[in-house]
Scaffold this active site. Structure first.
Site, PDB file in Angstrom:
ATOM      1  N   HIS A  49      -0.878  -0.682  -5.016  1.00  0.00           N
ATOM      2  CA  HIS A  49      -0.737   0.641  -4.428  1.00  0.00           C
ATOM      3  C   HIS A  49       0.214   1.433  -5.270  1.00  0.00           C
ATOM      4  O   HIS A  49      -0.074   2.694  -5.490  1.00  0.00           O
ATOM      5  CB  HIS A  49       0.176   0.265  -3.054  1.00  0.00           C
ATOM      6  CG  HIS A  49       0.427   1.419  -2.294  1.00  0.00           C
ATOM      7  ND1 HIS A  49       1.624   1.645  -1.628  1.00  0.00           N
ATOM      8  CD2 HIS A  49       0.044   2.815  -2.304  1.00  0.00           C
ATOM      9  CE1 HIS A  49       2.005   2.860  -1.135  1.00  0.00           C
ATOM     10  NE2 HIS A  49       0.789   3.493  -1.441  1.00  0.00           N
TER      11      HIS A  49
ATOM     12  N   GLU B 118      -1.889   2.931  -8.005  1.00  0.00           N
ATOM     13  CA  GLU B 118      -2.786   3.983  -7.410  1.00  0.00           C
ATOM     14  C   GLU B 118      -1.792   5.390  -7.522  1.00  0.00           C
ATOM     15  O   GLU B 118      -2.448   6.516  -7.740  1.00  0.00           O
ATOM     16  CB  GLU B 118      -3.042   3.752  -5.978  1.00  0.00           C
ATOM     17  CG  GLU B 118      -3.434   5.042  -5.051  1.00  0.00           C
ATOM     18  CD  GLU B 118      -2.862   5.074  -3.767  1.00  0.00           C
ATOM     19  OE1 GLU B 118      -2.043   6.297  -3.484  1.00  0.00           O
ATOM     20  OE2 GLU B 118      -3.019   4.118  -2.950  1.00  0.00           O
ATOM     21  N   HIS B 119      -0.326   5.420  -7.584  1.00  0.00           N
ATOM     22  CA  HIS B 119       0.614   6.515  -7.582  1.00  0.00           C
ATOM     23  C   HIS B 119       0.416   6.858  -9.362  1.00  0.00           C
ATOM     24  O   HIS B 119       0.563   7.980  -9.479  1.00  0.00           O
ATOM     25  CB  HIS B 119       1.857   6.093  -7.158  1.00  0.00           C
ATOM     26  CG  HIS B 119       1.957   6.493  -5.590  1.00  0.00           C
ATOM     27  ND1 HIS B 119       2.538   7.151  -4.957  1.00  0.00           N
ATOM     28  CD2 HIS B 119       1.445   5.416  -4.593  1.00  0.00           C
ATOM     29  CE1 HIS B 119       2.405   6.906  -3.778  1.00  0.00           C
ATOM     30  NE2 HIS B 119       1.686   6.004  -3.453  1.00  0.00           N
TER      31      HIS B 119
ATOM     32  N   GLU C 271       6.857   6.229   1.195  1.00  0.00           N
ATOM     33  CA  GLU C 271       5.632   5.863   2.344  1.00  0.00           C
ATOM     34  C   GLU C 271       5.927   4.540   3.171  1.00  0.00           C
ATOM     35  O   GLU C 271       5.690   4.645   4.244  1.00  0.00           O
ATOM     36  CB  GLU C 271       4.447   5.587   1.453  1.00  0.00           C
ATOM     37  CG  GLU C 271       3.941   7.016   0.800  1.00  0.00           C
ATOM     38  CD  GLU C 271       2.626   6.484  -0.032  1.00  0.00           C
ATOM     39  OE1 GLU C 271       2.053   5.562   0.085  1.00  0.00           O
ATOM     40  OE2 GLU C 271       2.150   7.496  -0.696  1.00  0.00           O
TER      41      GLU C 271
END
Length: 912
Positions: free
Chosen positions: A177, A180-181, A258
């Site tokens: 994750h 992905e950023h 998030e």
């Protein structure tokens, strides 16, 4: 109802393009070859051939071509020359009239996140949204229309990589994750850290990304004129991303934000708790989100170089042969192929084998799984979830056994589980099935779950609720798969596929690039939508696994507070684990007599069988025109002669000034609409599954009734709704059930900062508005069933019915709809003028600050709304909106508090 899956199936944005041959009925039984679109059918030029093996809808004007690059990357090219006027464009190639493109510049749309899971929480939140007012509804619709308007000229691309959180290293949870950023932090060719986002914002685009268990998806859209450059900029993230070391700490905070935003979500909390039941060492038990603790603080303590591990992860897993790409634009296939080849051929291929977890079968065959878990939720809700882990079902996509089972489990008609539970006032809603997200379906298992929203009585009798579920499953197992029912589902979905409307390009490419990882080429467009073949052995095998001794039970309720000493590590969910009592285990598993209240659904009378296009009986108009106008109502009408599909949209607003007289009336109105929907749930459910959508909305000044779908049976559904409205009645037990539920609904609105802030803002802006707190107090002080019946009687006595009919109906037929309302309800005209529906207070010309303290002490999130009231033209407002939004994002997207600012335009002279 059946579980909502990840795909954007037949339901899409209304009123978009369609092929010219759409008035024909689909074949009665739809084998896939009958909907195969061969090259040449639409006069394609030989030099721009599509792929004849890809099955598509006859309503789909787009052309498709599949290619595989020498580096192993697979791509689907989509050429879409259908114009915004609903017709195919004649111009081809890279040249196009520049004026049209310039007009589209500056348009933008917000892309909302979606977990992909259809749950009872999602449905209830939707209902809470609907219960606000028409003011809110208008605001939401204006955003949707704005997005749709811009997307008609948008080009889009999406890329799926077959790697996700299952591949996270054990010592760095959330690394997939995090990567992905990080890939968005500039590239060697375009080094500006936020250059891509700035480019998209400048040219009316948007982008997003998501990490699932075994896949990561990136997508963007932009004005077609800038698609080639945007594609090149975007591709660099997979070719040579900078991933600057100085950006690591800032982006960790974005990931942590998030995570913090997700923590108050009961659905996310349930997922993390459920994952903890997996066998030790199985990737399902990993912490997929990542946060500051796992990505910054703990690595520093353990002297782990997160930045280097990040680059190693990119090198190992971001390889071309793991990737599927989908691009869509108003270009020829040859042009798109040239662009994709030139740009993406440089994506590296490391020749490493793909990540494979398929050997890790049966992860939930553990002592911890077949238990009862009591959980304390964030929201005030009683909910029961019964889950089974079965072998992966992806290979059976042509049969879709879990979809067949969920259709029956989620049925709401006579003889269904929910029908019986509603009669006993034990349940409000039921969702069954598999969401097809990575959490529910991957290479190691598939989940089948039944989630039931319980009433207070249902919570007290939840063991009996579970028994009814197992009785129904036992009946299905005894009777075996039913070909009649399978073919009924098949026909409904084939009808929708045959006449499907075109979706927003960014949503479409996102779905298709993931489908390319799951299905063979010919089924890229159909694999997640159609029921291809009836196979009773496959269905029966899946059904036989849904037994009491294999089930996991999660019981959520505020009543569990104080009885749950255990705490889930990452989301802090309080829970308790119990053995299922021997008495109930034997009852559930025993050979008891069949329950006479449970049986299979009858044949569905709402399935459309006529698809001809009606001949217009009035002049064509660009916009709806008023064809009826009298003291009791008016009707607006537009015959569809552009999209040429056998569907229609009907909307009526039954306006009454009685609703706004007091907070008590507003509460009674909410209860009335809920009970009316409850009364309709069973008789109208067959219409719902036959793709006839209806919605009852407690509007600010009236009852809004919305219907859409195939026009053939739409009048039947409208008459059913009006009949139930005219003959409205209820039992005291049902009234009590919904009153108690409404208390929870208002409470759940008030504990969300964004909802509380919105309510306070509208309280300031609207001339006469009752707050949710006032409604909450009114319902808590006590109302009776007699109060409700008196209110409903007064409501129906005087009304103003305003209607809109649009689509494949004639003006004469449409007038009959309004006449049916007046004849059946026998209402009088309003004694006063129709109230002004939309009006706001003009604020004094100075700055105002309103601070509202959140009512949920356990929620660390905050909400900021900036509201401007201006007198400039819409064009100037749009310019200021764009400037403000870009500045806000560039200044604050990496700060410690990352939230969401809503920028909307509506019919008021103001923007947020």
């Amino acid at each position: 109802m059946p579980q909502t899956n990840k795909s954007a199936s037949g339901c899409s944005l209304p009123g978009q393009v369609s092929a010219p041959d759409q008035g024909e009925p689909p074949p009665p039984t739809p084998p896939p070859q009958d909907v195969r679109a061969h090259v040449g059918e639409r006069g394609e030029e030989s030099e721009d051939q599509g792929d004849p093996e890809i099955i598509k809808s006859p309503s789909d004007p787009k052309k498709y071509r599949y290619i595989e690059l020498s580096n192993g990357l697979r791509a689907l090219l989509i050429s879409d020359f259908s114009g915004s006027d609903g017709t195919g464009g004649e111009d081809k190639g890279e040249e196009e009239d520049g004026q049209q493109e310039e007009e589209g510049e500056g348009e933008d749309g917000e892309e909302e996140g979606d977990s992909g899971e259809g749950s009872e929480e999602d449905e209830e939140e939707d209902e809470e949204e609907e219960q606000d007012s028409d003011f809110d509804e208008l605001e939401e619709e204006s955003v949707v229309k704005k997005k749709k308007g811009s997307s008609e000229k948008q080009a889009a691309a999406a890329l799926c990589i077959s790697v996700g959180s299952f591949s996270d290293p054990d010592d760095l949870p959330g690394l997939a994750h995090f990567l992905e950023h990080m890939v968005f932090m500039g590239s060697e060719k375009y080094p500006a850290e936020n250059g891509f986002d700035a480019f998209l914002k400048k040219h009316g685009g948007s982008d997003n990304a998501s990490t699932d268990c075994e896949r990561t998806i990136f997508q963007f859209d932009v004005q077609r004129k800038f698609f080639r450059e945007a594609l090149d900029r975007w591709a660099q993230f997979f070719i040579c991303p900078l991933m600057i070391e100085d950006a690591v700490d800032r982006e960790v905070e974005a990931v942590d934000s998030e995570y913090q935003l997700a923590r108050p979500s009961d659905s996310h909390r349930k997922e993390m708790l459920f994952g903890s039941f997996a066998k030790p060492g199985h990737p399902m038990s990993k912490f997929c989100w990542g946060n500051a603790q796992t990505l910054k603080h703990e690595p520093r303590e353990k002297q782990i170089n997160t930045y280097q591990r990040l680059r190693d992860f990119w090198t190992r897993y971001y390889s071309a042969h793991y990737m599927t790409l989908t691009v869509q634009s108003k270009e020829t296939l040859d042009t798109l192929e040239r662009w994709v080849t030139e740009i993406f051929i440089r994506v590296p291929n490391n020749r490493e084998p793909r990540p494979d977890f398929s050997h890790l079968q049966q992860p939930f065959e553990t002592p911890a799984f077949n238990k009862l878990y009591r959980v304390v939720p964030v929201r005030k809700v009683h909910a029961l979830t019964i889950s089974w882990a079965v072998p992966p079902q992806g290979k059976h996509y042509r049969v879709k056994p879990l979809h067949y089972i969920s259709w029956l489990i989620g049925h709401e008609g006579p003889g269904s589980i929910l029908s019986l539970l509603r009669k006993r006032c034990w349940a409000l809603a039921l969702f069954g099935g598999n969401s097809e997200t990575g959490f529910d379906q991957n290479s190691t298992y598939s989940i089948f779950s039944i989630s039931i929203t319980l009433t207070d009585q249902g919570y007290q009798n939840f063991y009996q609720v579970v028994q009814i579920v197992f009785q129904y499953l036992k009946m299905l197992q005894t009777l075996g798969p039913q070909q009649r029912i399978y073919e009924e589902i098949q026909k409904i979905e084939a009808n929708e596929f045959h006449y499907q409307e075109q979706t927003d390009p960014i949503e479409f490419v996102e779905n298709i690039c993931e489908n390319m990882q799951l299905f063979p080429k010919e089924d890229f467009l159909t694999g997640d939508q159609l029921m291809f073949e009836y196979n009773p052995q496959v269905i029966g095998a899946a059904l036989s696994l849904l037994t009491p001794d294999r089930a996991n039970l999660l019981l959520l309720s505020p009543e569990n507070e104080g009885r749950c000493p255990l705490r889930e590590k990452w989301f802090g969910t309080c829970y308790n684990m119990e053995d299922i009592s021997e008495e109930w285990a034997q009852r559930w598993s025993g050979d008891s007599e069949p329950n006479p209240d449970l049986h299979l659904p009858a044949e569905n009378k709402f399935i459309a069988t006529e698809f001809h296009l009606k001949t217009s009986d009035c002049p064509d108009t660009e916009f709806p025109v008023r064809i009826v106008n009298n003291e009791r109502g008016c009707l607006w009408f537009k015959k569809d002669n552009k999209f040429k599909i056998p569907k229609a949209y009907i909307r009526f607003n039954l306006i009454s000034p009685l609703i706004q007289k007091s907070p008590e009336n507003l509460v009674l109105f909410d209860i009335f609409v809920n009970i009316l929907a409850h009364n309709l749930a069973e008789p109208a459910y067959e219409a719902d599954v036959a793709q006839l959508e209806y919605k009852l909305v407690a509007g600010e000044h009236g009852l809004v009734i919305r219907l859409k779908g195939f026009n053939h049976k739409l009048p039947l559904l409208l008459r059913l709704i009006v009949d139930h409205l005219a003959e409205f009645k209820t039992e005291p037990s049902v009234f009590t059930m919904f009153t108690e539920q409404l208390k929870k609904t208002y409470f759940n609105i008030l504990i969300k900062p964004e909802r509380l802030g919105k309510d306070v803002r509208l309280l300031i802006l609207e001339h006469c508005r009752w707050s949710v707190i006032q409604k909450y107090r009114a319902v808590m002080e006590g109302l009776t069933v007699d109060d409700l019946l008196t209110f409903v009687s007064g409501l129906k006595a005087e009304l103003y019915a305003e209607g809109l009919v649009q689509g494949n109906f004639t003006a004469t037929e449409s007038k009959e709809f309004l006449q049916y309302f007046t004849d059946k309800l026998q209402f009088q005209a309003l004694s006063a003028e129709v109230p002004v529906l939309f009006q706001v207070v003009e604020l004094p010309h100075k700055h105002h600050l309103c601070k509202v303290k959140s009512l949920n002490k356990g929620d660390a999130n905050s909400e900021v709304t900036v509201y401007f009231q201006v007198r400039f033209s819409v064009f100037k407002v749009q310019l200021r909106e764009k400037t403000f939004e870009s500045h806000f994002i560039s200044e604050y997207q990496h700060s410690l508090i990352i939230g969401h600012i809503l920028i909307t335009l509506n019919k008021f002279p103001s923007f947020e």
